[in-house]
Structures are given as C-alpha cells and as structure tokens.
Design a protein around this motif. Structure first.
Motif, PDB file in Angstrom:
ATOM      1  N   MET A 250      17.040  64.068  56.973  1.00 20.85           N
ATOM      2  CA  MET A 250      17.184  64.437  55.559  1.00 20.85           C
ATOM      3  C   MET A 250      18.448  63.815  54.961  1.00 20.85           C
ATOM      4  O   MET A 250      18.460  63.385  53.810  1.00 20.85           O
ATOM      5  CB  MET A 250      17.281  65.967  55.488  1.00 20.85           C
ATOM      6  CG  MET A 250      17.195  66.533  54.106  1.00 20.85           C
ATOM      7  SD  MET A 250      17.431  68.297  54.221  1.00 20.85           S
ATOM      8  CE  MET A 250      18.576  68.519  52.918  1.00 20.85           C
ATOM      9  N   LEU A 251      19.497  63.752  55.765  1.00 15.97           N
ATOM     10  CA  LEU A 251      20.767  63.227  55.251  1.00 15.97           C
ATOM     11  C   LEU A 251      20.886  61.708  55.392  1.00 15.97           C
ATOM     12  O   LEU A 251      21.802  61.122  54.822  1.00 15.97           O
ATOM     13  CB  LEU A 251      21.951  63.891  55.959  1.00 15.97           C
ATOM     14  CG  LEU A 251      22.113  65.388  55.700  1.00 15.97           C
ATOM     15  CD1 LEU A 251      23.302  65.935  56.461  1.00 15.97           C
ATOM     16  CD2 LEU A 251      22.271  65.686  54.217  1.00 15.97           C
TER      17      LEU A 251
ATOM     18  N   SER B 103      22.194  56.558  46.907  1.00 11.04           N
ATOM     19  CA  SER B 103      20.942  55.809  46.993  1.00 11.04           C
ATOM     20  C   SER B 103      20.525  55.294  45.612  1.00 11.04           C
ATOM     21  O   SER B 103      20.066  54.155  45.478  1.00 11.04           O
ATOM     22  CB  SER B 103      19.886  56.728  47.604  1.00 11.04           C
ATOM     23  OG  SER B 103      18.629  56.293  47.321  1.00 11.04           O
ATOM     24  N   ILE B 104      20.702  56.115  44.567  1.00 11.38           N
ATOM     25  CA  ILE B 104      20.352  55.688  43.207  1.00 11.38           C
ATOM     26  C   ILE B 104      21.261  54.539  42.772  1.00 11.38           C
ATOM     27  O   ILE B 104      20.793  53.541  42.209  1.00 11.38           O
ATOM     28  CB  ILE B 104      20.434  56.883  42.228  1.00 11.38           C
ATOM     29  CG1 ILE B 104      19.315  57.878  42.517  1.00 11.38           C
ATOM     30  CG2 ILE B 104      20.360  56.420  40.773  1.00 11.38           C
ATOM     31  CD1 ILE B 104      19.424  59.209  41.807  1.00 11.38           C
TER      32      ILE B 104
ATOM     33  N   MET C 247      24.542  71.467  53.129  1.00 12.79           N
ATOM     34  CA  MET C 247      23.415  70.530  53.229  1.00 12.79           C
ATOM     35  C   MET C 247      23.048  69.982  51.854  1.00 12.79           C
ATOM     36  O   MET C 247      22.814  68.783  51.697  1.00 12.79           O
ATOM     37  CB  MET C 247      22.182  71.229  53.832  1.00 12.79           C
ATOM     38  CG  MET C 247      22.265  71.511  55.302  1.00 12.79           C
ATOM     39  SD  MET C 247      22.420  70.053  56.327  1.00 12.79           S
ATOM     40  CE  MET C 247      20.816  69.337  56.187  1.00 12.79           C
TER      41      MET C 247
ATOM     42  N   ARG D 226      24.228  61.804  48.963  1.00  9.27           N
ATOM     43  CA  ARG D 226      23.426  60.683  49.474  1.00  9.27           C
ATOM     44  C   ARG D 226      22.446  60.198  48.418  1.00  9.27           C
ATOM     45  O   ARG D 226      22.234  58.996  48.254  1.00  9.27           O
ATOM     46  CB  ARG D 226      22.653  61.128  50.726  1.00  9.27           C
ATOM     47  CG  ARG D 226      21.868  60.012  51.379  1.00  9.27           C
ATOM     48  CD  ARG D 226      21.111  60.530  52.556  1.00  9.27           C
ATOM     49  NE  ARG D 226      20.109  61.489  52.173  1.00  9.27           N
ATOM     50  CZ  ARG D 226      18.871  61.178  51.828  1.00  9.27           C
ATOM     51  NH1 ARG D 226      18.488  59.930  51.818  1.00  9.27           N
ATOM     52  NH2 ARG D 226      18.000  62.111  51.509  1.00  9.27           N
ATOM     53  N   LYS D 227      21.879  61.147  47.672  1.00 12.09           N
ATOM     54  CA  LYS D 227      20.910  60.788  46.633  1.00 12.09           C
ATOM     55  C   LYS D 227      21.592  59.936  45.559  1.00 12.09           C
ATOM     56  O   LYS D 227      21.045  58.919  45.129  1.00 12.09           O
ATOM     57  CB  LYS D 227      20.345  62.068  46.028  1.00 12.09           C
ATOM     58  CG  LYS D 227      19.116  61.854  45.210  1.00 12.09           C
ATOM     59  CD  LYS D 227      18.490  63.181  44.866  1.00 12.09           C
ATOM     60  CE  LYS D 227      17.263  62.957  44.023  1.00 12.09           C
ATOM     61  NZ  LYS D 227      16.548  64.189  43.752  1.00 12.09           N
TER      62      LYS D 227
ATOM     63  N   ALA E 196      15.197  58.832  49.245  1.00 10.61           N
ATOM     64  CA  ALA E 196      15.701  60.102  48.724  1.00 10.61           C
ATOM     65  C   ALA E 196      15.367  60.346  47.260  1.00 10.61           C
ATOM     66  O   ALA E 196      15.286  61.475  46.819  1.00 10.61           O
ATOM     67  CB  ALA E 196      17.197  60.154  48.912  1.00 10.61           C
ATOM     68  N   GLU E 197      15.184  59.266  46.506  1.00  9.58           N
ATOM     69  CA  GLU E 197      15.153  59.422  45.061  1.00  9.58           C
ATOM     70  C   GLU E 197      13.995  60.254  44.527  1.00  9.58           C
ATOM     71  O   GLU E 197      14.129  60.925  43.520  1.00  9.58           O
ATOM     72  CB  GLU E 197      15.133  58.043  44.412  1.00  9.58           C
ATOM     73  CG  GLU E 197      16.509  57.443  44.400  1.00  9.58           C
ATOM     74  CD  GLU E 197      16.481  56.056  43.832  1.00  9.58           C
ATOM     75  OE1 GLU E 197      15.994  55.905  42.719  1.00  9.58           O
ATOM     76  OE2 GLU E 197      16.933  55.139  44.510  1.00  9.58           O
TER      77      GLU E 197
ATOM     78  N   PHE F  28      17.331  67.707  59.924  1.00  7.92           N
ATOM     79  CA  PHE F  28      18.521  67.661  59.047  1.00  7.92           C
ATOM     80  C   PHE F  28      19.132  66.255  59.051  1.00  7.92           C
ATOM     81  O   PHE F  28      19.558  65.751  58.013  1.00  7.92           O
ATOM     82  CB  PHE F  28      19.569  68.689  59.488  1.00  7.92           C
ATOM     83  CG  PHE F  28      19.132  70.115  59.289  1.00  7.92           C
ATOM     84  CD1 PHE F  28      18.528  70.525  58.108  1.00  7.92           C
ATOM     85  CD2 PHE F  28      19.314  71.064  60.286  1.00  7.92           C
ATOM     86  CE1 PHE F  28      18.109  71.832  57.920  1.00  7.92           C
ATOM     87  CE2 PHE F  28      18.898  72.376  60.115  1.00  7.92           C
ATOM     88  CZ  PHE F  28      18.292  72.761  58.936  1.00  7.92           C
TER      89      PHE F  28
ATOM     90  N   PHE G  30      25.745  67.467  50.691  1.00  8.46           N
ATOM     91  CA  PHE G  30      25.600  66.172  51.376  1.00  8.46           C
ATOM     92  C   PHE G  30      24.369  65.428  50.862  1.00  8.46           C
ATOM     93  O   PHE G  30      24.391  64.224  50.656  1.00  8.46           O
ATOM     94  CB  PHE G  30      25.489  66.362  52.895  1.00  8.46           C
ATOM     95  CG  PHE G  30      26.817  66.611  53.558  1.00  8.46           C
ATOM     96  CD1 PHE G  30      27.884  65.738  53.379  1.00  8.46           C
ATOM     97  CD2 PHE G  30      27.018  67.706  54.378  1.00  8.46           C
ATOM     98  CE1 PHE G  30      29.107  65.968  53.990  1.00  8.46           C
ATOM     99  CE2 PHE G  30      28.239  67.941  54.993  1.00  8.46           C
ATOM    100  CZ  PHE G  30      29.283  67.068  54.790  1.00  8.46           C
ATOM    101  N   TYR G  31      23.297  66.191  50.680  1.00  9.95           N
ATOM    102  CA  TYR G  31      22.039  65.595  50.223  1.00  9.95           C
ATOM    103  C   TYR G  31      22.213  64.977  48.835  1.00  9.95           C
ATOM    104  O   TYR G  31      21.785  63.846  48.591  1.00  9.95           O
ATOM    105  CB  TYR G  31      20.953  66.677  50.198  1.00  9.95           C
ATOM    106  CG  TYR G  31      19.633  66.183  49.677  1.00  9.95           C
ATOM    107  CD1 TYR G  31      18.744  65.514  50.504  1.00  9.95           C
ATOM    108  CD2 TYR G  31      19.277  66.377  48.344  1.00  9.95           C
ATOM    109  CE1 TYR G  31      17.543  65.049  50.020  1.00  9.95           C
ATOM    110  CE2 TYR G  31      18.075  65.914  47.854  1.00  9.95           C
ATOM    111  CZ  TYR G  31      17.210  65.257  48.700  1.00  9.95           C
ATOM    112  OH  TYR G  31      16.022  64.794  48.214  1.00  9.95           O
TER     113      TYR G  31
ATOM    114  N   GLU H 150      12.449  62.605  46.220  1.00 15.61           N
ATOM    115  CA  GLU H 150      12.352  63.911  46.851  1.00 15.61           C
ATOM    116  C   GLU H 150      12.912  64.972  45.915  1.00 15.61           C
ATOM    117  O   GLU H 150      13.846  64.717  45.163  1.00 15.61           O
ATOM    118  CB  GLU H 150      13.149  63.920  48.156  1.00 15.61           C
ATOM    119  CG  GLU H 150      12.529  63.078  49.230  1.00 15.61           C
ATOM    120  CD  GLU H 150      13.471  62.850  50.398  1.00 15.61           C
ATOM    121  OE1 GLU H 150      14.493  63.552  50.478  1.00 15.61           O
ATOM    122  OE2 GLU H 150      13.190  61.953  51.192  1.00 15.61           O
TER     123      GLU H 150
ATOM    124  N   SER I  12      17.850  59.515  55.527  1.00 15.49           N
ATOM    125  CA  SER I  12      16.655  58.763  55.104  1.00 15.49           C
ATOM    126  C   SER I  12      16.926  57.997  53.816  1.00 15.49           C
ATOM    127  O   SER I  12      17.684  58.433  52.954  1.00 15.49           O
ATOM    128  CB  SER I  12      15.495  59.744  54.919  1.00 15.49           C
ATOM    129  OG  SER I  12      14.589  59.227  53.994  1.00 15.49           O
ATOM    130  N   SER I  13      16.259  56.832  53.674  1.00 18.05           N
ATOM    131  CA  SER I  13      16.508  56.004  52.483  1.00 18.05           C
ATOM    132  C   SER I  13      15.613  56.391  51.309  1.00 18.05           C
ATOM    133  O   SER I  13      15.878  56.035  50.177  1.00 18.05           O
ATOM    134  CB  SER I  13      16.282  54.534  52.830  1.00 18.05           C
ATOM    135  OG  SER I  13      14.982  54.387  53.306  1.00 18.05           O
TER     136      SER I  13
END
Lengths: 252, 220
Positions: B140-141, A40-41, A29, A36-37, B146-147, B137, A32-33, B149, B143-144
C-alpha cells in the motif's frame, strides 16, 4: 472495590489503550499514504510535462528538417532549372521552344512536389507508414542510395505526439545513415505484432562499434524519446557489417 | 449465555448484515464473499456458545473452532492473495497456506487432537496473517498505482486488514503470556481476548460503513 468493577476498569483501560494504538497506527498509515500519493501525482505531472516538451521539440525538429530539405531542393533543383530557362531565353536562337516548355513543366512539377513536402503538419495528417514512405522517397530521389520499404499489418500509434516522436526518431536514424554509413541500400520494415509496432531500419553501410556511439547526443535523444513513449530500441552493428536498428513501440 | 457473548455475536451479525448491504460495491469477488464468511463466523460462534451455555453445562466447545479453522485459513489466504498484487508476495501466501493446512492436519492427527484447542495451528495462522498484513501495508505504501485508489479510510479492505493485523498480533501475544496473565489476575486474560474480538468486529463494521467504491479509469 469488588471484582466486577475491577473488571470494568481493566476492560475500559485496556480497550482505550488498544483503540489509541489502532488509531495512531491508522493515522500514520493514512499520512504515509497521502504523502506517497502526492509524490506519485507530482511525478506523473513531471512526466507529462517532459513528454509534452519532448513531443514539441520533435515537432520543431521535423519542421526544421522539412524547411532545410525544401531550401536545398529550391536551391539545387528548381533554382538550376530556372537558371537554365533564363539562359535559354537569353539566347532563343540556340534552343527550341519545346525544350524551354519542358523545363518550365519540370519546374512546375518540382515546385508542386516541394509545396506538398512543405506541409509541416504531414506527420499529424498521415500514418506512420506514409511518413516513412515519403522520407524514403526523398532519399531515393537524391540518388545516392537505394531504398525499400515493407509494411505488415496496421500500425496505429495511440497519440499524435507518439507519432511525431517516432517520426523524428526515424528521421534521425535516416540522417545518421546518410551522414555516416556510406550505405548503398536502406531497408525499412514496419510490422504490427502483439500490440506493438516494430520498425526495423537496416543499412549495408560501414557499421560502427555500438559501445562507442551510445553516449552521442543523437542516440541519447532517441533513447529518451523512446523511453517517454514506452518503447525500446535494439542496435546491432559492427564495423564493415552494416547496421540493424529495431524499434518497438507500444500501440495501445 | 452471558451478555458479553450476546453483544459480541450481535456485532458479528451486524458486520455480516452491513457487508451484505455493501456487497455490490465491495470490488473483487473474494471481498464480496466476505459477507458469507462473516455469516459463517456468526453461525459457528453461535453454535459454540449454544453448545457450551445452552445444550451442555459449560462443556468445552473447542472442537467447533477446530473444525472451522481450515475454512478460516483458506478464506483469509484467498483474501490476502486477492488484495496483494506482487507475484513474489502471492507465491509466499500460497506456500504458507499449504504449510498451514498441512500443519493443521498433522496437529489434528498427531499432536493436539480434535477435542483440545489447537493452539499451535491457531498460532501458525495468526503469525501468517500478521505477515500477510505487513505485506499488504508495504504494498500500500510502495505501490505505484496510487492515484486512482480511494483514501484508505474509505476502503473496507484497509479496515479489515488493520483489524486482522491487530487482532491476531495482540491475541497471539496474549496467548504467549497467558500463564503469566492468569497467575497475576485470572480475569485479565479472557477479558483481553474479548476486547480484541470486539475491536476486530467493530472495525469490520466501521470499514463496511465507510466503504466507498473505487474510481474506475474511463475506457476509450
């Protein structure tokens, strides 16, 4: 081995298995998180770069437009006045001194107005309403179309870049009217409502089939710029019925 | 009262104390209420243990767990409603909560009754919680936002949801294969449920210990 030690071994094995499972799950998790972060950045940075580039392009276009206008005015207006003055001075017996003085005064006034227009940072210095008024004055001065401008409430855009982009969009719309619409009147309305600025540009020209021009470069630029500042556009037009363009720009 | 029960109760109490200690930085009001929820869990589990091991000779204490089940259903639903932001997912949480509560009443009145362990309602709650966790979950994976969080391992919410997910998934599977487990080895079933309980509360404790306040965007 007695029942109690059996119980401990089973508990130990089962607990370890569960912990390992939870550990792997959480690790996956987090991986993956983080991915994605990072995505997104990167996406945000790309959008910022695109936005800054678009704002810069709009600023350059506004400057070009201003220089073009000033050049035209110098040629068509001040140039003509000076030629006339030269002609009068060459034949002083034909005209009175007062007429020449009036022409020189006119030339001075025109140059003063032009030097004001030449201020290429005016978008940054004036409000959106003032910019619109100045642009419409230029159109009005050309004498081919009547213009009217109405403003309700206070439209303050959050950044100078947004103001530059919306000013350029407005110029683009006015240019389109001047080039293609054959209109007699342009009505512009700027209204502040529910956290947005609504800018309506209406003309009574020949209109057009909206589906045919949507893919034109001018409109694509307008759409792209509006998208970058989070605004939207509505175009109502039909051949012979004029055009109504409504831009909604977020204020916050 | 045996050692394992005392250890488990101590772990619940420790999780409650830690959550009270970290309460100010827990974020939303529902998450802040988690401290009281853990205290409530500690109290009813203590009451159940005392009833069976101290006040009676191993009398079944199922009615205590049955009595507290609506609180568990309501609080967990409120928690997931708070942390899941998507409107459609929130609607799903509200509807399943209403269904779970209705089913609890029907089960209590017409099916299993107050004095038997209400396994049907518990299974319905467990399935709902596993689905809610998956929704969390997924959000969390995908969502836009994220920065800003914090890393999920520094978020109590992530630990709580992961604990709930594993606890209810594994314990429900265990209950489903309970008869087989008891037939093959009578100690393994109860042992597994205790291990799940330990892991659940241990993860609450770790989550509370690692929790870090979220960054706030500076406001103009």
């Amino acid at each position: 081995m007695d029942a109690s030690s059996n119980e401990i071994i089973i508990a130990f094995l089962f607990g370890s298995l569960m912990l390992a499972l939870i550990g792997v799950f959480m690790f996956m998790m987090v991986i993956f998180y983080q991915k994605r972060k990072i995505r997104s950045i990167e996406e945000r940075q790309r959008l910022i770069a695109q936005y800054e580039q678009a704002a810069l392009k709009a600023k350059v276009e506004i400057r070009e437009e201003t220089l073009k206008y000033v050049g035209q005015e110098l040629h068509d207006n001040v140039g003509q006045l000076l030629s006339l003055i030269k002609l009068y001075l060459t034949h002083p017996e034909t005209q009175q001194k007062t007429a020449v003085t009036q022409l020189i005064d006119q030339a001075i006034t025109d140059i003063r107005v032009l030097s004001h227009d030449l201020n290429i940072n005016r978008v940054e210095q004036y409000s959106l309403g003032d910019f619109i008024e100045q642009e419409l004055n230029k159109v009005h001065k050309a004498g081919t179309m009547q213009t009217s401008f109405e403003s309700e409430g206070i439209c303050e855009l959050p950044s100078i870049q947004n103001r530059v982009m919306i000013s350029r969009i407005f110029q683009e719309c006015i240019n389109n009217i001047l080039k293609h619409a054959e209109a007699k009147h342009i009505f512009v309305k700027l209204v502040a409502e529910k956290g947005s600025c609504v800018l309506s540009i209406i003309d009574d020209g020949v209109g057009f089939e909206t589906s045919t021009v949507r893919n034109g470069t001018g409109f694509i630029n307008i759409y792209d710029r509006l998208k970058l500042i989070g605004g939207d556009i509505r175009i109502n037009s039909a051949p012979g019925n004029g055009t109504n363009i409504t831009l909604r720009i977020p204020q916050g | 009262m045996n050692t394992i029960t005392i250890a488990l109760l101590s772990l619940v109490l420790l999780a409650a104390i830690l959550s009270f200690y970290k309460r100010k930085i827990l974020g939303s009001s529902v998450l802040k209420f988690f401290s009281f929820f853990l205290l409530f869990q500690f109290l009813y589990q203590l009451a159940a243990a005392l009833y069976s091991f101290v006040f009676t000779q191993h009398e079944p204490n199922y009615f205590i767990f049955n009595l507290t089940m609506p609180v568990n259903i309501a609080y967990f639903s409120a928690l997931f409603y708070d942390i899941v932001k998507h409107p459609a997912k929130r609607k799903f949480i509200v509807s399943t909560t209403v269904i779970n509560l209705l089913f609890y009443v029907i089960n209590l009145a017409f099916i299993q009754g107050f004095f038997a362990l209400m396994t049907y309602s518990r299974t319905a709650l467990a399935v709902s919680l596993v689905i809610y966790s998956l929704l969390y979950f997924h959000e969390m994976l995908t969502s836009s936002a994220a920065e800003n969080e914090v890393n999920p391992t520094r978020s109590a919410t992530f630990w709580i949801v992961t604990a709930i997910f594993f606890f209810y998934l594994c314990s429900t599977l265990t209950i489903i294969i309970w008869d087989y487990l008891v037939a093959s080895n009578p100690i393994i079933g109860p042992l597994m449920t205790r291990i799940f309980g330990f892991l659940l509360y241990a993860m609450y404790v770790v989550g509370m210990m690692l929790h870090k306040a979220e960054h706030k965007e500076p406001t103009a």
